[in-house]
Design a protein around this motif. Structure first.
Motif, PDB file in Angstrom:
ATOM      1  N   MET A  67      -6.894  10.271 -10.714  1.00 26.86           N
ATOM      2  CA  MET A  67      -7.269   9.760  -9.391  1.00 26.86           C
ATOM      3  C   MET A  67      -6.129   8.964  -8.746  1.00 26.86           C
ATOM      4  O   MET A  67      -5.924   9.031  -7.538  1.00 26.86           O
ATOM      5  N   THR A  68      -5.374   8.195  -9.554  1.00 24.63           N
ATOM      6  CA  THR A  68      -4.342   7.350  -8.951  1.00 24.63           C
ATOM      7  C   THR A  68      -3.208   8.185  -8.371  1.00 24.63           C
ATOM      8  O   THR A  68      -2.463   7.710  -7.515  1.00 24.63           O
ATOM      9  N   ASP A  69      -3.086   9.462  -8.799  1.00 26.04           N
ATOM     10  CA  ASP A  69      -2.036  10.329  -8.265  1.00 26.04           C
ATOM     11  C   ASP A  69      -2.155  10.494  -6.754  1.00 26.04           C
ATOM     12  O   ASP A  69      -1.170  10.743  -6.076  1.00 26.04           O
ATOM     13  N   MET A  70      -3.361  10.403  -6.229  1.00 18.87           N
ATOM     14  CA  MET A  70      -3.532  10.643  -4.786  1.00 18.87           C
ATOM     15  C   MET A  70      -2.869   9.537  -3.945  1.00 18.87           C
ATOM     16  O   MET A  70      -2.669   9.691  -2.760  1.00 18.87           O
ATOM     17  N   PHE A  71      -2.512   8.429  -4.569  1.00 16.31           N
ATOM     18  CA  PHE A  71      -1.832   7.347  -3.858  1.00 16.31           C
ATOM     19  C   PHE A  71      -0.304   7.440  -3.966  1.00 16.31           C
ATOM     20  O   PHE A  71       0.403   6.620  -3.396  1.00 16.31           O
ATOM     21  N   ARG A  72       0.184   8.459  -4.709  1.00 15.97           N
ATOM     22  CA  ARG A  72       1.630   8.599  -4.901  1.00 15.97           C
ATOM     23  C   ARG A  72       2.281   9.168  -3.632  1.00 15.97           C
ATOM     24  O   ARG A  72       1.639   9.868  -2.839  1.00 15.97           O
ATOM     25  N   LEU A  73       3.555   8.887  -3.472  1.00 16.01           N
ATOM     26  CA  LEU A  73       4.295   9.339  -2.283  1.00 16.01           C
ATOM     27  C   LEU A  73       5.570  10.069  -2.679  1.00 16.01           C
ATOM     28  O   LEU A  73       6.537  10.104  -1.910  1.00 16.01           O
ATOM     29  N   ASP A  74       5.573  10.662  -3.880  1.00 17.82           N
ATOM     30  CA  ASP A  74       6.769  11.363  -4.339  1.00 17.82           C
ATOM     31  C   ASP A  74       7.134  12.477  -3.352  1.00 17.82           C
ATOM     32  O   ASP A  74       6.263  13.212  -2.876  1.00 17.82           O
ATOM     33  N   GLY A  75       8.419  12.593  -3.039  1.00 12.55           N
ATOM     34  CA  GLY A  75       8.880  13.641  -2.138  1.00 12.55           C
ATOM     35  C   GLY A  75       8.754  13.292  -0.670  1.00 12.55           C
ATOM     36  O   GLY A  75       9.199  14.037   0.198  1.00 12.55           O
ATOM     37  N   LYS A  76       8.150  12.153  -0.368  1.00 17.69           N
ATOM     38  CA  LYS A  76       7.972  11.732   1.038  1.00 17.69           C
ATOM     39  C   LYS A  76       9.092  10.772   1.448  1.00 17.69           C
ATOM     40  O   LYS A  76       9.636  10.027   0.627  1.00 17.69           O
ATOM     41  N   THR A  77       9.378  10.778   2.737  1.00 17.30           N
ATOM     42  CA  THR A  77      10.299   9.797   3.308  1.00 17.30           C
ATOM     43  C   THR A  77       9.504   8.851   4.198  1.00 17.30           C
ATOM     44  O   THR A  77       8.717   9.302   5.043  1.00 17.30           O
ATOM     45  N   ALA A  78       9.695   7.563   3.981  1.00 13.38           N
ATOM     46  CA  ALA A  78       8.989   6.548   4.775  1.00 13.38           C
ATOM     47  C   ALA A  78       9.998   5.709   5.553  1.00 13.38           C
ATOM     48  O   ALA A  78      11.086   5.424   5.055  1.00 13.38           O
ATOM     49  N   LEU A  79       9.635   5.335   6.766  1.00 13.77           N
ATOM     50  CA  LEU A  79      10.458   4.442   7.587  1.00 13.77           C
ATOM     51  C   LEU A  79       9.644   3.188   7.893  1.00 13.77           C
ATOM     52  O   LEU A  79       8.513   3.285   8.395  1.00 13.77           O
ATOM     53  N   VAL A  80      10.206   2.029   7.580  1.00 15.03           N
ATOM     54  CA  VAL A  80       9.530   0.756   7.848  1.00 15.03           C
ATOM     55  C   VAL A  80      10.387  -0.053   8.808  1.00 15.03           C
ATOM     56  O   VAL A  80      11.555  -0.360   8.506  1.00 15.03           O
ATOM     57  N   THR A  81       9.843  -0.412   9.968  1.00 18.06           N
ATOM     58  CA  THR A  81      10.591  -1.257  10.898  1.00 18.06           C
ATOM     59  C   THR A  81      10.344  -2.734  10.556  1.00 18.06           C
ATOM     60  O   THR A  81       9.290  -3.090  10.026  1.00 18.06           O
ATOM     61  N   GLY A  82      11.332  -3.567  10.855  1.00 18.14           N
ATOM     62  CA  GLY A  82      11.203  -4.992  10.536  1.00 18.14           C
ATOM     63  C   GLY A  82      11.114  -5.221   9.041  1.00 18.14           C
ATOM     64  O   GLY A  82      10.365  -6.100   8.583  1.00 18.14           O
ATOM     65  N   ALA A  83      11.891  -4.446   8.273  1.00 17.81           N
ATOM     66  CA  ALA A  83      11.739  -4.456   6.807  1.00 17.81           C
ATOM     67  C   ALA A  83      12.621  -5.484   6.107  1.00 17.81           C
ATOM     68  O   ALA A  83      12.687  -5.498   4.887  1.00 17.81           O
ATOM     69  N   GLY A  84      13.287  -6.370   6.875  1.00  8.22           N
ATOM     70  CA  GLY A  84      14.182  -7.334   6.251  1.00  8.22           C
ATOM     71  C   GLY A  84      13.491  -8.586   5.744  1.00  8.22           C
ATOM     72  O   GLY A  84      14.058  -9.335   4.944  1.00  8.22           O
ATOM     73  N   THR A  85      12.276  -8.834   6.194  1.00  9.85           N
ATOM     74  CA  THR A  85      11.565 -10.067   5.811  1.00  9.85           C
ATOM     75  C   THR A  85      10.071  -9.778   5.711  1.00  9.85           C
ATOM     76  O   THR A  85       9.597  -8.705   6.112  1.00  9.85           O
ATOM     77  N   GLY A  86       9.343 -10.773   5.201  1.00  7.03           N
ATOM     78  CA  GLY A  86       7.886 -10.808   5.295  1.00  7.03           C
ATOM     79  C   GLY A  86       7.146  -9.554   4.892  1.00  7.03           C
ATOM     80  O   GLY A  86       7.435  -8.928   3.866  1.00  7.03           O
ATOM     81  N   LEU A  87       6.192  -9.163   5.720  1.00  4.04           N
ATOM     82  CA  LEU A  87       5.340  -8.018   5.400  1.00  4.04           C
ATOM     83  C   LEU A  87       6.156  -6.735   5.276  1.00  4.04           C
ATOM     84  O   LEU A  87       5.910  -5.910   4.391  1.00  4.04           O
TER      85      LEU A  87
END
Ligand SMILES: NC(=O)c1ccc[n+]([C@@H]2O[C@H](COP(=O)([O-])OP(=O)(O)OC[C@H]3O[C@@H](n4cnc5c(N)ncnc54)[C@H](OP(=O)(O)O)[C@@H]3O)[C@@H](O)[C@H]2O)c1
Length: 256
Positions: free
Chosen positions: A1-21
């Motif tokens: 079941m926990t496999d469904m939360f995996r993100l292998d092979g995906k590319t993610a972009l996070v803005t404002g990623a230098g601090t905090g959340l």
């Protein structure tokens, strides 16, 4: 079941990623297997996030970005794609909150808040959608970071409250218009968490009184946002679109 939360092979972009959340979100996505592009204006803050992810064995690429600039956004996507390929998961996290009563707020303050919190989420997301259509990407997940102040109130934060309410409706517009191409757009509405934005707030008399109004009697810890983030980013939420997930210890439930 926990496999469904995996993100292998995906590319993610996070803005404002230098601090905090944003820094926390980037680490969580990398830990789940995603290649993570971290974006913000201050390179020294991004370098810290980069070192944390690299030390934990994750894949990360830092790119300079002012989310208020369309040309900056296009260049950031070019750099991200050349490093890691098309973006599958976008976290519109960059945010700004100036404190002033409505009569003391000036146009520059209003514009800074709306340009960063609302217009930028539209600019970055539309850039992603145009590119994902060219790449014929079949599944894209957009996660907009709203706030409980989209619904609740706090004196002196009128422009910020209005901007976060707009983020919620923007999320629903994205869900409505882009769902037919496999794009999901959802929002997280955090309560109070430690970050640069809330620095020094919790330990004041007002901050302590605020915590007494939270049913769990405390502010949140960053790890308590990890589950909701992974839920929305991953295939664990393939039928969630236009949802707003509140993570606030029950703060919005306080009695009137
Ligand atoms: N902390 C909370 O309790 C809380 C609660 C509800 C919602 N939120 C939301 O959570 C998000 C993250 O905030 P935070 O609490 O983690 O505060 P934070 O530590 O101040 O982080 C905000 C980040 O946004 C980036 N940013 C601001 N303007 C930008 C711009 N024009 N271009 C690119 N990046 C920009 C900043 O990086 P640079 O200055 O380096 O660009 C900064 O690292 C925000 O959307 C905020 O409204 C926070």
């Amino acid at each position: 079941m926990t496999d469904m939360f995996r993100l292998d092979g995906k590319t993610a972009l996070v803005t404002g990623a230098g601090t905090g959340l944003g820094q926390h979100f980037a680490q969580v996505l990398a830990h789940a297997g995603a290649r993570v592009v971290i974006a913000a204006r201050r390179s020294e803050k991004l370098a810290k996030t980069e070192s944390l992810i690299t030390a934990a064995g994750g894949e990360v690429f830092a790119v300079a970005l002012d989310v208020r600039s369309a040309s900056n956004i296009s260049a950031a996507f070019d750099a991200a794609e050349s490093q890691f390929g098309p973006v599958d998961v976008l976290v519109n996290n960059a945010g700004f909150s100036g404190f002033s009563a409505l009569l003391d707020s000036d146009e520059a303050n209003w514009d800074a808040i709306f340009d960063t919190n609302v217009k930028a989420a539209w600019l970055v997301s539309t850039e992603l959608i145009r590119r994902s259509r060219q790449h014929e990407s079949s599944s894209v997940s957009i996660i907009n970071i709203a706030s409980i102040l989209a619904l609740g109130t706090k004196f002196g934060l009128g422009p910020y409250m209005a901007s976060k309410a707009a983020v919620v409706q923007l999320t629903k517009a994205m869900a409505l218009e882009w769902g037919d191409s496999g794009v999901r757009a959802n929002a997280i509405s955090p309560g109070y968490f430690p970050s640069e934005m809330t620095d020094g707030l919790f330990d004041t008399p007002g901050g302590r009184a605020m915590q007494e109004r939270i049913p769990l009697r405390r502010t949140g810890e960053l790890h308590e946002l990890s589950g909701p983030l992974l839920l929305l980013a991953s295939d664990a939420s393939t039928y969630m679109n236009g949802s707003v997930v509140t993570v606030d210890g029950g703060h919005l439930c306080h009695t009137l």
